[in-house]
Scaffold this active site. Structure first.
Site, PDB file in Angstrom:
ATOM      1  N   THR A  93      51.622 -28.080  93.535  1.00 30.65           N
ATOM      2  CA  THR A  93      50.223 -27.822  92.874  1.00 30.65           C
ATOM      3  C   THR A  93      50.003 -29.079  91.836  1.00 30.65           C
ATOM      4  O   THR A  93      51.024 -29.422  91.565  1.00 30.65           O
ATOM      5  CB  THR A  93      50.079 -26.478  92.212  1.00 30.65           C
ATOM      6  OG1 THR A  93      48.735 -26.554  91.349  1.00 30.65           O
ATOM      7  CG2 THR A  93      51.087 -26.467  91.218  1.00 30.65           C
ATOM      8  N   ASP A  94      48.727 -29.264  91.634  1.00 32.70           N
ATOM      9  CA  ASP A  94      48.183 -30.431  90.814  1.00 32.70           C
ATOM     10  C   ASP A  94      48.518 -29.694  89.521  1.00 32.70           C
ATOM     11  O   ASP A  94      48.689 -30.603  88.100  1.00 32.70           O
ATOM     12  CB  ASP A  94      46.870 -30.819  90.809  1.00 32.70           C
ATOM     13  CG  ASP A  94      45.991 -29.647  90.858  1.00 32.70           C
ATOM     14  OD1 ASP A  94      46.287 -28.649  90.821  1.00 32.70           O
ATOM     15  OD2 ASP A  94      44.590 -30.196  91.010  1.00 32.70           O
ATOM     16  N   TYR A 127      53.321 -19.923  85.616  1.00 27.10           N
ATOM     17  CA  TYR A 127      53.286 -20.604  86.979  1.00 27.10           C
ATOM     18  C   TYR A 127      53.634 -22.195  87.349  1.00 27.10           C
ATOM     19  O   TYR A 127      54.432 -22.409  88.191  1.00 27.10           O
ATOM     20  CB  TYR A 127      51.891 -20.228  87.424  1.00 27.10           C
ATOM     21  CG  TYR A 127      51.496 -20.799  88.733  1.00 27.10           C
ATOM     22  CD1 TYR A 127      52.089 -20.619  89.819  1.00 27.10           C
ATOM     23  CD2 TYR A 127      50.374 -21.857  88.917  1.00 27.10           C
ATOM     24  CE1 TYR A 127      51.947 -21.338  91.134  1.00 27.10           C
ATOM     25  CE2 TYR A 127      49.964 -22.587  90.113  1.00 27.10           C
ATOM     26  CZ  TYR A 127      50.741 -22.262  91.270  1.00 27.10           C
ATOM     27  OH  TYR A 127      50.507 -22.916  92.441  1.00 27.10           O
ATOM     28  N   LYS A 177      56.611 -24.012  89.311  1.00 28.56           N
ATOM     29  CA  LYS A 177      56.377 -24.868  90.330  1.00 28.56           C
ATOM     30  C   LYS A 177      56.900 -26.286  90.094  1.00 28.56           C
ATOM     31  O   LYS A 177      57.520 -26.910  90.896  1.00 28.56           O
ATOM     32  CB  LYS A 177      54.610 -25.100  90.663  1.00 28.56           C
ATOM     33  CG  LYS A 177      54.237 -23.846  91.357  1.00 28.56           C
ATOM     34  CD  LYS A 177      54.715 -23.478  92.732  1.00 28.56           C
ATOM     35  CE  LYS A 177      54.303 -24.394  93.771  1.00 28.56           C
ATOM     36  NZ  LYS A 177      54.885 -24.163  95.125  1.00 28.56           N
TER      37      LYS A 177
HETATM   38  P1  NAD Z   1      49.264 -16.842  98.181  1.00 30.32           P
HETATM   39  O1  NAD Z   1      49.846 -16.108  96.863  1.00 30.32           O
HETATM   40  O2  NAD Z   1      48.058 -16.460  98.797  1.00 30.32           O
HETATM   41  O3  NAD Z   1      50.694 -16.587  99.185  1.00 30.32           O
HETATM   42  C1  NAD Z   1      51.838 -16.657  98.943  1.00 30.32           C
HETATM   43  C2  NAD Z   1      52.667 -15.903 100.067  1.00 30.32           C
HETATM   44  O4  NAD Z   1      54.122 -16.118  99.743  1.00 30.32           O
HETATM   45  C3  NAD Z   1      52.264 -14.294 100.370  1.00 30.32           C
HETATM   46  O5  NAD Z   1      52.112 -14.328 101.759  1.00 30.32           O
HETATM   47  C4  NAD Z   1      53.377 -13.831  99.651  1.00 30.32           C
HETATM   48  O6  NAD Z   1      53.784 -12.654 100.663  1.00 30.32           O
HETATM   49  C5  NAD Z   1      54.538 -14.798 100.069  1.00 30.32           C
HETATM   50  N1  NAD Z   1      55.713 -14.651  99.220  1.00 30.32           N
HETATM   51  C6  NAD Z   1      55.632 -14.447  97.946  1.00 30.32           C
HETATM   52  N2  NAD Z   1      56.954 -14.316  97.256  1.00 30.32           N
HETATM   53  C7  NAD Z   1      57.690 -14.560  98.553  1.00 30.32           C
HETATM   54  C8  NAD Z   1      59.321 -14.201  98.390  1.00 30.32           C
HETATM   55  N3  NAD Z   1      60.009 -13.986  97.651  1.00 30.32           N
HETATM   56  N4  NAD Z   1      59.792 -14.249  99.614  1.00 30.32           N
HETATM   57  C9  NAD Z   1      58.936 -14.560 100.882  1.00 30.32           C
HETATM   58  N5  NAD Z   1      57.731 -14.590 100.826  1.00 30.32           N
HETATM   59  C10 NAD Z   1      57.271 -14.639  99.455  1.00 30.32           C
HETATM   60  O7  NAD Z   1      49.416 -18.328  97.804  1.00 30.32           O
HETATM   61  P2  NAD Z   1      48.609 -19.700  98.316  1.00 30.32           P
HETATM   62  O8  NAD Z   1      47.387 -19.784  97.368  1.00 30.32           O
HETATM   63  O9  NAD Z   1      48.363 -19.614  99.891  1.00 30.32           O
HETATM   64  O10 NAD Z   1      49.620 -20.808  97.784  1.00 30.32           O
HETATM   65  C11 NAD Z   1      50.431 -21.272  98.823  1.00 30.32           C
HETATM   66  C12 NAD Z   1      51.246 -22.398  98.098  1.00 30.32           C
HETATM   67  O11 NAD Z   1      50.653 -23.139  98.010  1.00 30.32           O
HETATM   68  C13 NAD Z   1      52.057 -22.095  96.769  1.00 30.32           C
HETATM   69  O12 NAD Z   1      53.332 -22.610  96.771  1.00 30.32           O
HETATM   70  C14 NAD Z   1      51.205 -22.555  95.704  1.00 30.32           C
HETATM   71  O13 NAD Z   1      51.879 -22.795  94.672  1.00 30.32           O
HETATM   72  C15 NAD Z   1      50.473 -23.808  96.503  1.00 30.32           C
HETATM   73  N6  NAD Z   1      49.226 -24.203  96.147  1.00 30.32           N
HETATM   74  C16 NAD Z   1      48.302 -23.315  95.910  1.00 30.32           C
HETATM   75  C17 NAD Z   1      46.998 -23.753  95.787  1.00 30.32           C
HETATM   76  C18 NAD Z   1      45.722 -22.888  95.737  1.00 30.32           C
HETATM   77  O14 NAD Z   1      44.695 -23.375  95.078  1.00 30.32           O
HETATM   78  N7  NAD Z   1      45.745 -21.451  96.067  1.00 30.32           N
HETATM   79  C19 NAD Z   1      46.551 -25.200  95.323  1.00 30.32           C
HETATM   80  C20 NAD Z   1      47.907 -26.059  95.630  1.00 30.32           C
HETATM   81  C21 NAD Z   1      49.106 -25.664  95.816  1.00 30.32           C
END
Ligand code: NAD
Ligand code: TYD
Length: 368
Positions: free
Chosen positions: A149-150, A174, A178
């Site tokens: 993430t940013d 968080y 990360k």
């Molecule tokens: P989300 O919370 O919607 O989904 C996370 C998924 O990971 C879920 O399906 C959950 O069941 C699974 N999970 C959590 N803990 C786990 C574990 N211990 N073992 C196995 N699975 C597990 O998150 P998202 O928004 O889809 O984000 C996905 C990735 O992208 C993350 O790494 C996040 O840091 C990154 N990210 C998100 C955003 C955003 O705007 N949502 C932006 C940049 C980066």
């Protein structure tokens, strides 16, 4: 430059067709489900393994349109369990990993930081260890892609944007977790030669996002005429990218990014929270057939989030010049599609908010 890029692309295409087993972690979550769908549909010759613990944020209903495809496989499991992860890698001998599984909500990290350290840090290191072990004799044409993430870069003032070289300065548990996982990924590349790549993306929006995050929460609240809790003065700025654009960037970086590199991904689309909230109210009210401005009084200013980052903005020049990626979905189009999706998928919203999803899971998987 363009010439070298094309040549590289042709050589890499050759390797792509030989790659077989891709592990995608967190594929039942918001972004992960869009990545899984893209890969399952676009690469029928890949076997896609979706590993997900199905926490509150994971939802197999996100994938009902592709879950019967022969190249899709679901594995329920926790990345924090190192022994399980090790065995899984030994059994399947994955060629590539796209790691999205994480605890992802800042407010939850403030309430309970340890979950974030376990999943985001320990879970990531477990995956790195397992990849290192199975690829130790031959890491050629392998790839460990870590999605970040940013927010690891911290907060900006009124001007400027995050570059790949911007020093890390996370403020929330968080983003600190990360950031730590990013450091481990880089360390495993530098120390053990693990073929890694990292991307850092701005705020995603689109279908299937758990309604604890700003946009789906507010769409749901507007629909039910519930208060819209705006943190602080609503002047914090976020850069918003449509989730399918992020999935396409992940596809590009997974196949064409350079080992050991980091790529920033952004939407060139900055909004102050209060402005995007007012835009949302305008669109949702119109779609619900309410007179303009009906839901404006729902805006309720509440105590600010602790350590609330003022502004995020991304400089994604490297991704554009090196790999030719740019966002395709215009904000007005993506925003309308998003609102339409949540309004049309009332049952999805009810299920994830009511806990009925647990029943769905038992029905689907208890007898398998
Ligand atoms: P989300 O919370 O919607 O989904 C996370 C998924 O990971 C879920 O399906 C959950 O069941 C699974 N999970 C959590 N803990 C786990 C574990 N211990 N073992 C196995 N699975 C597990 O998150 P998202 O928004 O889809 O984000 C996905 C990735 O992208 C993350 O790494 C996040 O840091 C990154 N990210 C998100 C955003 C955003 O705007 N949502 C932006 C940049 C980066
Ligand atoms: P969020 O969707 O939680 O994403 P992030 O914290 O990762 O950027 O929040 C987006 C912005 O909206 C952030 O500045 C916090 C703010 N916000 C509110 O004002 N009220 C809310 O109820 C939520 C969830 C977020």
């Amino acid at each position: 430059m363009q010439h070298i890029y094309l040549k590289k692309k042709i050589v890499l295409q050759f390797y792509i067709f030989r790659m077989k087993k891709i592990l995608i972690t967190g594929g039942a979550g918001f972004i992960g489900s869009h990545v899984v769908r893209l890969f399952v549909n676009k690469y029928p010759h890949y076997d896609i393994y979706n590993l997900d613990a199905l926490t509150y944020a994971g939802n197999l209903e996100n994938l009902t349109d592709i879950d019967q495809k022969p190249n899709y496989h679901f594995i329920k499991g926790d990345i924090v369990n190192g022994e399980f992860i090790q065995k899984l890698f030994e059994e399947h001998q994955f060629d590539g990993v796209i790691h999205l599984a994480a605890e992802s909500h800042v407010d939850r990290s403030i309430a309970n930081p340890m979950e974030f350290i376990f999943t985001n840090v320990v879970g990531t290191v477990n995956l790195l260890n397992a990849a290192r072990l199975i690829w130790k004799d031959n890491a050629e044409r392998k790839r460990f892609y870590h999605i970040s993430t940013d927010e690891v870069y911290g907060s900006l003032g009124e001007t400027g944007s995050f570059k790949e070289t911007t020093p890390y300065r996370p403020h929330s548990p968080y983003s600190a977790a990360k950031a730590s996982s990013d450091h481990f990924v880089r360390a495993y590349h530098d120390t053990y030669g693990l073929p890694t790549v990292i991307s850092n993306c701005s705020n995603n929006y689109g279908p299937n996002q758990f309604p604890e995050k700003l946009l789906p929460l507010f769409i749901n609240n507007i629909k039910h005429s519930k208060p819209l809790p705006v943190y602080g003065k609503g002047i914090n700025v976020r850069d918003w990218l449509y989730v399918e654009d992020h999935a396409n960037a992940i596809d590009t970086i997974f196949h064409f990014g350079r080992d050991g590199e980091t790529y920033n991904i952004g939407g060139n689309n900055e909004w102050r929270n209060i402005d995007i909230i007012k835009k949302l109210i305008e669109i949702v009210d119109a779609k619900l057939g309410r007179p303009a401005g009906t839901s404006l009084p729902l805006i309720t200013y509440v105590t600010d989030r602790a350590g609330h980052d003022l502004r995020y903005a991304i400089d994604a020049t490297k991704l554009k010049t090196e790999l030719g990626w740019e966002p395709k979905i215009k904000f007005t189009e993506g925003f309308e599609k998003t609102v339409d999706w949540y309004l049309a998928n009332e049952k999805w919203l009810d299920n994830v908010t009511s806990g009925a999803y647990v029943d769905y899971y038992h029905k689907m998987y208890d007898n398998k």
